[in-house]
Design a protein around this motif. Sequence first.
Motif, mmCIF file in Angstrom:
data_model
loop_
_atom_site.group_PDB
_atom_site.id
_atom_site.type_symbol
_atom_site.label_atom_id
_atom_site.label_comp_id
_atom_site.label_asym_id
_atom_site.label_seq_id
_atom_site.Cartn_x
_atom_site.Cartn_y
_atom_site.Cartn_z
ATOM 1 N N SER A 129 21.463 -2.357 64.000
ATOM 2 C CA SER A 129 21.396 -0.943 63.373
ATOM 3 C C SER A 129 22.736 -0.688 62.605
ATOM 4 C CB SER A 129 21.220 -0.143 64.566
ATOM 5 O OG SER A 129 21.111 1.160 64.350
ATOM 6 N N VAL A 130 22.732 -0.546 61.526
ATOM 7 C CA VAL A 130 24.009 -0.167 60.579
ATOM 8 C C VAL A 130 23.953 1.560 60.162
ATOM 9 C CG1 VAL A 130 25.455 -0.678 58.572
ATOM 10 C CG2 VAL A 130 24.065 -2.407 59.993
ATOM 11 N N ASP A 164 20.314 -10.141 60.476
ATOM 12 C CA ASP A 164 21.367 -10.994 60.760
ATOM 13 C C ASP A 164 21.526 -12.145 59.647
ATOM 14 O OD1 ASP A 164 23.529 -12.632 61.389
ATOM 15 O OD2 ASP A 164 23.193 -12.439 63.278
ATOM 16 N N VAL A 183 28.011 0.231 63.925
ATOM 17 C CA VAL A 183 27.042 -1.179 63.662
ATOM 18 C C VAL A 183 26.668 -1.143 65.182
ATOM 19 C CG1 VAL A 183 26.743 -3.146 63.076
ATOM 20 C CG2 VAL A 183 28.033 -1.817 61.834
ATOM 21 N N TRP A 230 19.057 -4.108 60.067
ATOM 22 C CA TRP A 230 19.523 -5.092 59.032
ATOM 23 C C TRP A 230 19.368 -6.192 59.690
ATOM 24 C CZ3 TRP A 230 23.110 -5.222 54.570
ATOM 25 C CH2 TRP A 230 23.398 -4.002 54.190
ATOM 26 N N SER A 272 7.865 -6.561 57.716
ATOM 27 C CA SER A 272 9.161 -6.978 57.758
ATOM 28 C C SER A 272 9.371 -8.037 58.766
ATOM 29 C CB SER A 272 10.022 -5.694 58.090
ATOM 30 O OG SER A 272 11.647 -5.840 57.786
ATOM 31 N N SER A 307 15.411 -10.675 63.298
ATOM 32 C CA SER A 307 16.313 -12.059 63.281
ATOM 33 C C SER A 307 15.963 -12.744 64.709
ATOM 34 C CB SER A 307 17.693 -11.456 63.186
ATOM 35 O OG SER A 307 17.863 -11.239 61.779
ATOM 36 N N PHE A 337 28.503 -9.105 62.305
ATOM 37 C CA PHE A 337 27.861 -8.437 61.260
ATOM 38 C C PHE A 337 29.146 -8.395 60.125
ATOM 39 C CE2 PHE A 337 26.982 -4.849 58.390
ATOM 40 C CZ PHE A 337 25.650 -5.373 57.908
ATOM 41 N N LEU A 365 29.057 -6.371 53.840
ATOM 42 C CA LEU A 365 27.785 -6.065 53.647
ATOM 43 C C LEU A 365 27.186 -4.561 53.516
ATOM 44 C CD1 LEU A 365 25.773 -8.900 55.610
ATOM 45 C CD2 LEU A 365 26.417 -8.610 52.997
ATOM 46 N N ALA A 366 28.176 -3.790 54.361
ATOM 47 C CA ALA A 366 28.068 -2.285 54.445
ATOM 48 C C ALA A 366 29.448 -1.824 54.528
ATOM 49 C CB ALA A 366 27.018 -1.955 55.570
ATOM 50 N N LEU A 379 18.171 -6.995 65.699
ATOM 51 C CA LEU A 379 18.266 -6.647 64.482
ATOM 52 C C LEU A 379 19.754 -5.930 64.698
ATOM 53 C CD1 LEU A 379 15.207 -4.720 63.393
ATOM 54 C CD2 LEU A 379 16.072 -6.734 62.286
#
Length: 114
Positions: A75-76, A83, A35, A81, A96, A99, A24, A28-29, A73
Amino acid sequence: MGVSAHLLHPARTMTTVIPVTFRFPARLAPAAGNVSLVGSFNGWDSAAHRMRRAANAEWAITVYLPPGRVVYLFSVDGVMWLDPEDDGRLPNGWGSEYSVRHVSAEPALVGQTF
């Protein structure tokens, strides 16, 4: 004295697992503190596969999974989120997506052109 069936046919009792690395991008974050990788393979438990932030500013983890389609997915900090480098997306039924990663039992072909 007989021989157990699992000794004669070990492939029937063993499951093949493949090391798969998930990444990740921290960009992006950038303020993320935690994460995790979540999916059906770990009961969507964010404590099961916590990722580590590497010196190159990305979060990463390698997990061992059986060949096939993996739905997951990131988890952030508790927010799910997708991928950005997944193999595709799958609708999740709540409006939604998940990934998708395809795990192959075949070794990757490196440097081969088609």
